[in-house]
Design a protein around this motif. Structure first.
Motif, short mmCIF file in Angstrom:
data_model
loop_
_atom_site.label_atom_id
_atom_site.label_comp_id
_atom_site.label_asym_id
_atom_site.label_seq_id
_atom_site.Cartn_x
_atom_site.Cartn_y
_atom_site.Cartn_z
N ARG A 173 -7.45 2.29 2.30
CA ARG A 173 -6.28 3.09 1.96
C ARG A 173 -6.54 3.77 0.63
O ARG A 173 -7.03 3.16 -0.31
CB ARG A 173 -5.07 2.17 1.86
CG ARG A 173 -3.81 2.91 1.59
CD ARG A 173 -2.65 1.94 1.73
NE ARG A 173 -1.50 2.58 1.16
CZ ARG A 173 -0.81 2.08 0.15
NH1 ARG A 173 -1.14 0.95 -0.39
NH2 ARG A 173 0.22 2.75 -0.32
N ASP A 201 -5.39 6.11 -2.87
CA ASP A 201 -4.26 6.29 -3.77
C ASP A 201 -3.40 7.47 -3.33
O ASP A 201 -2.19 7.45 -3.51
CB ASP A 201 -4.76 6.53 -5.19
CG ASP A 201 -5.36 5.28 -5.80
OD1 ASP A 201 -5.06 4.18 -5.32
OD2 ASP A 201 -6.15 5.41 -6.75
N LEU A 252 -2.64 8.43 -0.31
CA LEU A 252 -1.66 7.99 0.70
C LEU A 252 -0.58 7.13 0.07
O LEU A 252 0.57 7.16 0.51
CB LEU A 252 -2.36 7.27 1.85
CG LEU A 252 -3.19 8.17 2.75
CD1 LEU A 252 -3.90 7.34 3.81
CD2 LEU A 252 -2.36 9.24 3.39
N ALA A 253 -0.92 6.37 -0.96
CA ALA A 253 0.10 5.59 -1.66
C ALA A 253 1.09 6.54 -2.32
O ALA A 253 2.30 6.30 -2.30
CB ALA A 253 -0.55 4.68 -2.71
N GLY A 257 3.40 8.05 0.37
CA GLY A 257 4.45 7.13 0.79
C GLY A 257 5.57 7.02 -0.22
O GLY A 257 6.76 7.15 0.11
N THR A 258 5.21 6.82 -1.48
CA THR A 258 6.21 6.70 -2.55
C THR A 258 6.98 8.00 -2.72
O THR A 258 8.22 7.99 -2.81
CB THR A 258 5.51 6.32 -3.88
OG1 THR A 258 4.80 5.10 -3.69
CG2 THR A 258 6.51 6.19 -5.01
N THR A 313 5.30 3.49 4.25
CA THR A 313 4.73 2.17 3.96
C THR A 313 3.24 2.25 3.68
O THR A 313 2.60 1.23 3.43
CB THR A 313 5.00 1.19 5.12
OG1 THR A 313 4.42 1.71 6.32
CG2 THR A 313 6.48 0.94 5.30
N GLY A 314 2.67 3.45 3.74
CA GLY A 314 1.26 3.63 3.44
C GLY A 314 0.33 3.18 4.55
O GLY A 314 -0.82 2.88 4.31
N ASN A 315 0.83 3.18 5.79
CA ASN A 315 0.04 2.67 6.91
C ASN A 315 -0.35 3.75 7.91
O ASN A 315 -0.50 3.46 9.09
CB ASN A 315 0.83 1.57 7.64
CG ASN A 315 1.00 0.35 6.77
OD1 ASN A 315 0.09 -0.04 6.07
ND2 ASN A 315 2.18 -0.22 6.80
#
Length: 189
Positions: free
Chosen positions: A11, A13, A15-16, A19-20, A52-54
């Motif tokens: 994963r 950063d 994609l993080a 998501g946020t 959710t970053g998935n």
């Protein structure tokens, strides 16, 4: 624009941040996940997975989410702790370890202006989703030979040459040379 972080197992950063940022922007807009799904044409399940970053997502789909939220692509993908002008985030990876696209930075425009550094290994191809009407790309080849494929034609761009075209159409980049292809890509709307 193609698939974000294609073929990359861990994963990222980016994609993080997606998501946020997606969750925050959706709530600021007063939209439920169902309402955002209806407005963007993207499934609720995909939105849940993004928040959710998935999930991996295409860059074109991120554009659709940004439009439905009345925001910009950059506000969805950027680290909220960093200045948008200097992002330096890998946004796509190909099969070969030297095939990747790095969003270097952005400047204000009607919507966005983005500066990318791309590299493709020999034979690697990246197929993009069409951008919205009014978007354009400017490409300058630093090393190698780029073939741009459009629906009705192809264009070869050698080292130290450039091209400008509407990206509101189907297009693809391909390294047709015998060494790693490197080019600078500017996207504006």
């Amino acid at each position: 624009m193609g698939t974000i972080m294609h073929n990359q197992a861990p994963r990222s950063d980016v994609l993080a941040h997606v998501g946020t940022n997606l969750r925050r922007l959706r709530k600021e807009a007063g939209l439920s996940q169902e309402a955002l799904a209806a407005a963007s044409g993207i499934s609720r399940r995909m939105i849940v997975n993004l928040e959710t970053g998935n999930a991996n997502i295409s860059l074109g789909t991120l554009d659709r989410l940004a439009e439905a939220l009345n925001t910009s692509f950059l506000k969805l993908v950027s680290n909220p702790e960093r200045e948008i002008r200097r992002l330096e985030e890998v946004m796509w990876r190909g099969v070969g370890p030297q095939s990747q696209a790095t969003l270097l930075g952005a400047a204000p425009a009607r919507h966005d202006t983005q500066l990318w550094l791309w590299s493709l290994e020999v034979g690697e191809r990246y197929t993009a989703d069409p951008d919205p009407e009014g978007w354009h790309e400017m490409i300058f080849v630093l090393q190698g030979t780029l073939r741009l494929d459009f629906d009705t034609e192809s264009q070869i761009v050698p080292t130290n040459d450039f091209t400008i075209y509407s990206s509101a159409q189907n297009y693809a980049y391909q390294n047709v040379g015998n060494s790693v292809l490197r080019f600078i890509r500017s996207v504006s709307s």
